[in-house]
Design an enzyme around this catalytic site. Structure first.
Site, PDB file in Angstrom:
ATOM      1  N   HIS A  33       3.919  -0.541  -6.339  1.00  0.00           N
ATOM      2  CA  HIS A  33       2.792  -0.609  -5.408  1.00  0.00           C
ATOM      3  C   HIS A  33       1.661   0.216  -5.997  1.00  0.00           C
ATOM      4  O   HIS A  33       1.898   1.196  -6.700  1.00  0.00           O
ATOM      5  CB  HIS A  33       3.192  -0.019  -4.038  1.00  0.00           C
ATOM      6  CG  HIS A  33       2.010   0.304  -3.181  1.00  0.00           C
ATOM      7  ND1 HIS A  33       1.437  -0.611  -2.340  1.00  0.00           N
ATOM      8  CD2 HIS A  33       1.277   1.446  -3.070  1.00  0.00           C
ATOM      9  CE1 HIS A  33       0.402  -0.044  -1.736  1.00  0.00           C
ATOM     10  NE2 HIS A  33       0.294   1.198  -2.161  1.00  0.00           N
ATOM     11  N   GLU A  88      -3.479   7.083   0.829  1.00  0.00           N
ATOM     12  CA  GLU A  88      -2.095   6.989   0.366  1.00  0.00           C
ATOM     13  C   GLU A  88      -1.631   8.273  -0.317  1.00  0.00           C
ATOM     14  O   GLU A  88      -0.485   8.697  -0.118  1.00  0.00           O
ATOM     15  CB  GLU A  88      -1.947   5.777  -0.556  1.00  0.00           C
ATOM     16  CG  GLU A  88      -2.120   4.480   0.195  1.00  0.00           C
ATOM     17  CD  GLU A  88      -2.016   3.231  -0.657  1.00  0.00           C
ATOM     18  OE1 GLU A  88      -1.841   2.154  -0.072  1.00  0.00           O
ATOM     19  OE2 GLU A  88      -2.093   3.312  -1.899  1.00  0.00           O
ATOM     20  N   TYR A 140       2.066   1.491   5.817  1.00  0.00           N
ATOM     21  CA  TYR A 140       1.588   0.108   5.750  1.00  0.00           C
ATOM     22  C   TYR A 140       0.911  -0.347   7.046  1.00  0.00           C
ATOM     23  O   TYR A 140       0.820  -1.544   7.316  1.00  0.00           O
ATOM     24  CB  TYR A 140       2.753  -0.835   5.418  1.00  0.00           C
ATOM     25  CG  TYR A 140       3.187  -0.765   3.972  1.00  0.00           C
ATOM     26  CD1 TYR A 140       2.356  -1.244   2.956  1.00  0.00           C
ATOM     27  CD2 TYR A 140       4.410  -0.235   3.610  1.00  0.00           C
ATOM     28  CE1 TYR A 140       2.747  -1.187   1.626  1.00  0.00           C
ATOM     29  CE2 TYR A 140       4.809  -0.181   2.279  1.00  0.00           C
ATOM     30  CZ  TYR A 140       3.971  -0.661   1.298  1.00  0.00           C
ATOM     31  OH  TYR A 140       4.362  -0.597  -0.015  1.00  0.00           O
ATOM     32  N   ASN A 200       8.842  -6.721  -6.049  1.00  0.00           N
ATOM     33  CA  ASN A 200       7.901  -6.750  -7.175  1.00  0.00           C
ATOM     34  C   ASN A 200       7.725  -5.395  -7.862  1.00  0.00           C
ATOM     35  O   ASN A 200       6.758  -5.177  -8.568  1.00  0.00           O
ATOM     36  CB  ASN A 200       6.566  -7.363  -6.754  1.00  0.00           C
ATOM     37  CG  ASN A 200       5.860  -6.578  -5.678  1.00  0.00           C
ATOM     38  OD1 ASN A 200       6.247  -5.471  -5.322  1.00  0.00           O
ATOM     39  ND2 ASN A 200       4.801  -7.164  -5.148  1.00  0.00           N
ATOM     40  N   LYS A 260       9.135   1.016  -6.429  1.00  0.00           N
ATOM     41  CA  LYS A 260       9.822   0.562  -5.223  1.00  0.00           C
ATOM     42  C   LYS A 260      11.354   0.587  -5.368  1.00  0.00           C
ATOM     43  O   LYS A 260      11.881   0.657  -6.476  1.00  0.00           O
ATOM     44  CB  LYS A 260       9.355  -0.853  -4.871  1.00  0.00           C
ATOM     45  CG  LYS A 260       7.889  -0.923  -4.468  1.00  0.00           C
ATOM     46  CD  LYS A 260       7.518  -2.351  -4.119  1.00  0.00           C
ATOM     47  CE  LYS A 260       6.111  -2.473  -3.617  1.00  0.00           C
ATOM     48  NZ  LYS A 260       5.800  -3.869  -3.209  1.00  0.00           N
TER      49      LYS A 260
END
Length: 138
Positions: A115, A126, A49, A112, A9
């Site tokens: 993913h 994905e 998403y 975080n 990310k």
């Protein structure tokens, strides 16, 4: 050989953690079948998403994924989906196990660092969202 999808990310890319995360991935026996750096638009992030569209965090999530470049990966390994989820650690880094990517590198719940797909169907969607079959070399 199972495939899974992963994203490094924007928060991790900004902090120059790509190499450290890739090292952990390869050390755990994953093979990188495809990799590319991209800058997501809001439209692309929203489409990716879409399953979270009704959730209260959707707008913040899609905005944060557009904050800077990401690294998109197709990873291969026996049991890749489960193994990648384990290596990532809990979504909340405060709850992540020692040695996981999120425990070592995440800033907080929103930043975080990585993913990963959570099921075979999710991985298939994905992977195909970001990669054509000619870009994946098994």
């Amino acid at each position: 050989m199972e495939q899974t999808f992963a994203i490094i990310k924007p928060d991790a890319v900004e902090r120059n953690l790509i190499g450290k995360i890739l090292e952990k991935i390869e050390t755990e026996g994953f093979r990188v079948a495809s990799i590319k750096r991209a800058l997501l638009t809001v439209l692309i992030a929203e489409g990716f998403y879409h399953v979270h569209k009704e959730r209260p965090f959707f707008k913040d999530l899609t905005k944060s994924m557009c904050a800077g470049p990401v690294v998109l990966l197709v990873l291969e390994k026996e049991g890749a989906i489960k193994a990648w989820r384990k290596l990532m650690g809990a979504t909340n880094p405060a709850e992540a196990d020692e040695g996981t990517i999120r425990k070592e590198f995440a800033v907080n719940l929103e930043k975080n660092s990585v993913h990963g797909s959570d099921a075979p169907e999710t991985a298939a969607f994905e992977i195909s969202y970001f990669f054509s079959q000619t870009e994946i070399i098994s």
